[in-house]
Design an enzyme around this catalytic site. Structure first.
Site, PDB file in Angstrom:
ATOM      1  N   GLY A  54      -7.185  13.582  -6.215  1.00 17.06           N
ATOM      2  CA  GLY A  54      -6.774  15.175  -5.459  1.00 17.06           C
ATOM      3  C   GLY A  54      -7.901  15.589  -4.793  1.00 17.06           C
ATOM      4  CB  CYS A 112      -9.947   9.136  -7.096  1.00 17.19           C
ATOM      5  SG  CYS A 112     -10.957   9.306  -5.748  1.00 17.19           S
ATOM      6  CE1 TYR A 113     -10.615  17.403  -8.439  1.00 18.18           C
ATOM      7  CE2 TYR A 113      -9.484  17.202 -10.272  1.00 18.18           C
ATOM      8  CZ  TYR A 113     -10.271  17.949  -9.661  1.00 18.18           C
ATOM      9  OH  TYR A 113     -10.456  19.272 -10.030  1.00 18.18           O
ATOM     10  CG  HIS A 143      -6.627   5.984  -4.576  1.00 18.31           C
ATOM     11  ND1 HIS A 143      -6.206   6.940  -5.160  1.00 18.31           N
ATOM     12  CD2 HIS A 143      -7.944   6.550  -3.915  1.00 18.31           C
ATOM     13  CE1 HIS A 143      -6.899   8.225  -4.883  1.00 18.31           C
ATOM     14  NE2 HIS A 143      -7.950   7.629  -3.984  1.00 18.31           N
ATOM     15  CD  GLU A 202      -2.873   5.571  -6.404  1.00 19.85           C
ATOM     16  OE1 GLU A 202      -3.902   4.973  -7.109  1.00 19.85           O
ATOM     17  OE2 GLU A 202      -3.437   6.761  -5.958  1.00 19.85           O
ATOM     18  CG  ASP A 259      21.209  10.151  -1.627  1.00 15.79           C
ATOM     19  OD1 ASP A 259      21.100   8.993  -1.626  1.00 15.79           O
ATOM     20  OD2 ASP A 259      20.499  11.385  -0.838  1.00 15.79           O
ATOM     21  CE  LYS A 307      18.839   7.143   0.602  1.00 17.10           C
ATOM     22  NZ  LYS A 307      19.612   8.598   0.919  1.00 17.10           N
TER      23      LYS A 307
HETATM   24  N1  GLN Z   1     -11.914  15.240  -3.988  1.00 17.05           N
HETATM   25  C1  GLN Z   1     -12.503  14.213  -4.737  1.00 17.05           C
HETATM   26  C2  GLN Z   1     -13.554  13.252  -3.913  1.00 17.05           C
HETATM   27  O1  GLN Z   1     -13.825  13.607  -2.599  1.00 17.05           O
HETATM   28  C3  GLN Z   1     -11.358  13.201  -5.294  1.00 17.05           C
HETATM   29  C4  GLN Z   1     -10.750  12.293  -4.181  1.00 17.05           C
HETATM   30  C5  GLN Z   1      -9.710  11.580  -4.495  1.00 17.05           C
HETATM   31  O2  GLN Z   1      -9.212  11.846  -5.843  1.00 17.05           O
HETATM   32  N2  GLN Z   1      -8.997  10.598  -3.579  1.00 17.05           N
HETATM   33  O3  GLN Z   1     -14.255  12.653  -4.396  1.00 17.05           O
END
Ligand code: GLN
Length: 542
Positions: free
Chosen positions: A65, A92-93, A184, A186, A243, A398
């Site tokens: 986030g 991450c966040y 990340h 993903e 769809d 999709k």
């Molecule tokens: N905002 C947070 C940071 O800069 C998390 C970033 C993220 O989740 N990609 O560390």
């Protein structure tokens, strides 16, 4: 659709990984990757309270986030999830949130922000890596995007992988199934990120990999039957697109002729399209279909309108009027038929990306264009007519809808059809729309698309079409000076339609298309190919 006593939703039938969205632009990819692994996954906003959740996830992922956990107003997860007894993965966040919960001083603004590749090394203890990194021994290329970092290891956690810059690139609780990643997994830039998500979902959460379309079809048909009941009737608009066709076929399978499809001919469909769609839906798919020919009404009304937004609004509004009038006729007929009852549902082909857009934590993005496929129709039908909304594709991406179409026996060409906007050729005839100009765009488009098909390129292209420029150009045809129209060709490569690149046709191919269009479409003396990517362009021109 909210769950009722009769309704069984996918998260009740499949082991489901819940992803809580903290507003990262990649959150939906977590859900996508898991589903590619045949593990069902749903996304909800990070504000979702556990007490309000009507089902139990097999595991929970906290997404990335844009916020900093320590700033005022930063979103925080409901602590109840940590008491649920299912594995948790913070990305991450999400990682920073878990560390911050344990102690607010654990997270600080980093001195060096880290965006891009990093080389990660899983840590071995007694010769083994943590089970989150099973099969990922050795150097792993991961992708980072963060400014904050952990200042210290949260209590009871240990390091399971590091990079040169991030000592705490991956950490895990020593006794509970809580895992945190600074990178990340993903995004495709993280090589083997999918394996890591699999290790979490399948290895640690023990989720079954049984999310398949064959299962979904049976389950969805049962769900529709339970929802609509023995005598309920459903109304829906169809366009010939993927769809609406898949949704209509599903309804047909579930409730037969108690599903009433309406195709509105708005006069700006493609060459022979109305007839072809009618044929496919009735003869091949057996759908109970009514065609409303309102082409004159639309074309008359479009006279003099040049502004793209006004065109969209006029077409959207007129579409609803025509649809409503047809619905009234069906309603009257249905009420008088012995086996029928009142129409009480309205079918809507909402897909999961629309759902994600509406619930994602940042809120819906700013309107770039009025959404062309739905407009105000559902609102008028649900609020105005008191119909309940039925959205059988609501949980699907999709490509899953295409898969579902194949399961339902819909032909390959239809299943793989490029998207076509609701306002049709009206927004591909730039400037004023006249029947003559629609005809030119339609013929040029038909030539372009047929040649793409013949060259075997159709399925490699996300969307392709021909449009008509509002200005004219001078040419020389048969030794005579002409001052005629310009056709613009557009074809894009894209995976998600959020971004795209121009399709790299061979020069010779474009020359051949251009020659045919100029020769065969009366009134056209020039052809140009649009090389704009998105952003800054959009896929359609208006
Ligand atoms: N905002 C947070 C940071 O800069 C998390 C970033 C993220 O989740 N990609 O560390």
């Amino acid at each position: 659709m909210s769950a009722t006593a009769q309704e069984i939703e996918p998260h009740q039938l499949f082991d489901t990984i819940l992803t809580l969205d903290f507003g990262s632009q990649y959150t939906h990819l977590i859900t996508r990757r898991l589903r590619e692994l045949n593990v069902y996954s749903e996304m909800l906003p990070c504000t979702q309270k556990l007490a309000d959740l009507t089902w139990k996830p097999a595991g929970v992922i906290l997404s990335g986030g844009p916020y900093s956990v320590y700033e005022d107003g930063a979103p925080h997860v409901d602590p109840a999830y940590f008491e649920l007894g299912v594995p948790i993965l913070g990305i991450c966040y999400g990682m920073q949130e878990i560390a911050y919960r344990s102690n607010a001083t654990n997270v600080i603004a980093g001195t060096a922000r880290e965006y891009g590749h990093a080389d990660l090394q899983a840590k071995k203890v007694d010769g083994f890596v943590d089970r989150l990194f099973e099969g990922l021994e050795g150097n792993m290329k991961v992708w980072m995007s963060h400014g904050d970092k952990l200042a210290k290891l949260p209590e009871d956690f240990h390091v399971i992988a590091s990079t040169q810059n991030s000592e705490y690139a991956a950490i895990a609780h020593q006794t509970k199934d809580i895992y945190c990643l600074q990178f990340h997994p993903e995004v495709t830039h993280t090589i083997n990120g999918v394996q890591l998500l699999k290790n979490f979902a399948v290895g640690i959460c023990k989720a079954q990999q049984n999310w398949t379309m064959a299962k979904f079809v049976d389950q969805e048909i049962a769900r529709i039957r339970a929802l609509v009941g023995e005598t309920g009737q459903v109304l829906g608009a169809v366009s010939g697109g993927v769809d609406s066709t898949v949704a209509a076929k599903l309804m047909k399978e579930a409730i037969g002729d108690r599903f009433h499809a309406v195709l509105v001919n708005n006069g700006v469909m493609r060459l022979n399209e109305c007839e072809q769609v009618q044929k496919t839906l009735t003869e091949h798919l057996g759908i109970n279909l009514i065609v409303a020919d309102a082409s004159k009404l639309f074309l008359d009304g479009l006279k003099g309108i040049t502004d793209p937004e006004l065109k969209r609004k006029f077409i959207g509004g007129t579409f609803i009027d025509v649809f409503e009038a047809e619905a009234k006729k069906i309603e009257d007929a249905a009420a008088n038929s012995p086996k029928a009852g009142k129409i009480n549902f309205f079918l809507q082909g909402t897909l999961y990306p629309d759902v994600i857009e509406s619930i994602s934590f940042k809120g819906p993005s700013a309107t770039i264009k009025t959404h062309h496929n739905v407009g105000g129709l559902p609102k008028r039908m649900t609020e105005g007519q008191g119909l309940k909304l039925i959205e059988p594709l609501r949980e699907l991406f999709k490509d899953e809808v295409r898969d579902l179409g194949r399961q339902l026996g819909i032909a390959h060409d239809l299943v793989m059809r490029h998207p076509f906007p609701g306002p049709g050729i009206a927004i591909r005839v730039l400037g004023e729309v006249t029947p003559e100009r629609v005809e030119m765009a339609r013929k040029a488009d038909h030539i372009f698309i047929s040649m793409i098909r013949e060259a075997g390129l159709y399925d490699k292209i996300g969307q392709a079409f021909a449009a008509l420029d509002p200005s004219r150009a001078v040419g020389v045809m048969g030794d005579k000076r002409v001052y005629e129209n310009i056709v613009l060709l557009r074809a894009v490569e894209t995976t998600d339609f959020m971004t795209c690149n121009p399709f790299p046709f061979e020069h010779e191919f474009l020359v051949r298309v251009s020659t045919r269009i100029v020769n065969e479409v009366q009134g056209v003396c020039r052809v140009a190919y649009d090389y704009t990517s998105k952003p800054p362009g959009t896929i359609e021109l208006e």
